[in-house]
Design a protein around this motif. Structure first.
Motif, PDB file in Angstrom:
ATOM      1  N   VAL A 107       0.840  -1.192   0.000  1.00 23.28           N
ATOM      2  CA  VAL A 107       0.000   0.000   0.000  1.00 23.28           C
ATOM      3  C   VAL A 107       0.877   1.245   0.000  1.00 23.28           C
ATOM      4  O   VAL A 107       2.050   1.188   0.382  1.00 23.28           O
ATOM      5  N   GLY A 159       4.826   4.284   1.958  1.00 18.71           N
ATOM      6  CA  GLY A 159       3.997   3.088   1.962  1.00 18.71           C
ATOM      7  C   GLY A 159       4.841   1.863   2.246  1.00 18.71           C
ATOM      8  O   GLY A 159       6.018   1.975   2.575  1.00 18.71           O
ATOM      9  N   PRO A 189      -5.539  -3.236   4.394  1.00 20.61           N
ATOM     10  CA  PRO A 189      -4.694  -2.258   3.695  1.00 20.61           C
ATOM     11  C   PRO A 189      -4.679  -0.900   4.407  1.00 20.61           C
ATOM     12  O   PRO A 189      -3.626  -0.262   4.500  1.00 20.61           O
ATOM     13  N   LEU A 240      -1.368   1.018   5.894  1.00 20.72           N
ATOM     14  CA  LEU A 240      -0.951   2.354   5.479  1.00 20.72           C
ATOM     15  C   LEU A 240      -0.740   3.265   6.688  1.00 20.72           C
ATOM     16  O   LEU A 240       0.256   3.990   6.754  1.00 20.72           O
ATOM     17  N   ILE A 261      -9.515   5.197  -2.483  1.00 18.68           N
ATOM     18  CA  ILE A 261      -8.538   4.488  -3.315  1.00 18.68           C
ATOM     19  C   ILE A 261      -8.372   5.311  -4.588  1.00 18.68           C
ATOM     20  O   ILE A 261      -9.347   5.607  -5.278  1.00 18.68           O
ATOM     21  N   TYR A 312      -0.775  -3.588  -5.395  1.00 20.39           N
ATOM     22  CA  TYR A 312      -0.362  -2.359  -4.733  1.00 20.39           C
ATOM     23  C   TYR A 312      -1.554  -1.417  -4.788  1.00 20.39           C
ATOM     24  O   TYR A 312      -2.023  -1.076  -5.880  1.00 20.39           O
ATOM     25  N   ILE A 313      -2.113  -1.036  -3.640  1.00 17.28           N
ATOM     26  CA  ILE A 313      -3.259  -0.133  -3.573  1.00 17.28           C
ATOM     27  C   ILE A 313      -2.777   1.203  -3.009  1.00 17.28           C
ATOM     28  O   ILE A 313      -2.061   1.245  -2.008  1.00 17.28           O
TER      29      ILE A 313
END
Length: 161
Positions: free
Chosen positions: A12, A40, A49, A53, A70, A81-82
């Motif tokens: 993230v 991140g 997630p 973060l 998002i 990977y967000i």
């Protein structure tokens, strides 16, 4: 970092903007060594997630944030990977002097024009400041060993069609 608890396939990041400045960190290793990137890291097993973060921001920058929308997703056959927009809660930016040698606030336009800010970071900053109408595919070739990637970012739709 607890390596045994790290999920190496889930990561993230967050774009934090405050007073028209974006928080970036100068990376100390790997493909991003010497580059200014958004903070991140990897998700730990048992963590959402959003929790990851918040933890990563605190570990790397000493800033408390709250993940928001998002704004980007990058994935390939091996990992995802967000990227979230982030809301500033508290703290003074400080480097962890491990993964990053420095953290700094840069004017958005300055960050978007610098050579030491990689393409992906620039795309994600642009995504964070755009009016978000949903995620759309964006061209991005990447430069890692798992390329090619698929990248989806928040963009303003083309209303002319």
């Amino acid at each position: 970092m607890n390596i045994e608890n790290t999920n190496w396939e889930q990561s993230v990041a967050g774009v934090l903007i405050k007073e028209n400045k974006v928080l970036l960190a100068r990376h100390t290793y790997g493909n991003g060594k010497g580059m200014l990137i958004i903070p991140g890291g990897y998700v730990n097993y048992g963590e959402t997630p959003q929790q990851a973060l918040k933890r990563e921001y605190m570990e790397e920058t000493k800033i408390e944030i709250e993940p928001q929308n998002i704004i980007g997703i990058r994935f390939n056959m091996h990992d995802w990977y967000i990227v979230f927009s982030a809301k500033y809660v508290s703290g003074q930016a400080q480097s962890d002097h491990d993964e990053h040698s420095e953290v700094l606030w840069l004017d958005i336009e300055c960050a978007l024009s610098r050579d030491d800010v990689p393409e992906l970071t620039k795309k994600l900053i642009e995504s964070a400041i755009s009016k978000q109408y949903g995620l759309q595919y964006a061209d991005y070739n990447g430069n890692g060993s798992h390329a090619p990637y698929s990248l989806y970012i928040a963009t303003t739709p083309d209303l002319s069609v």
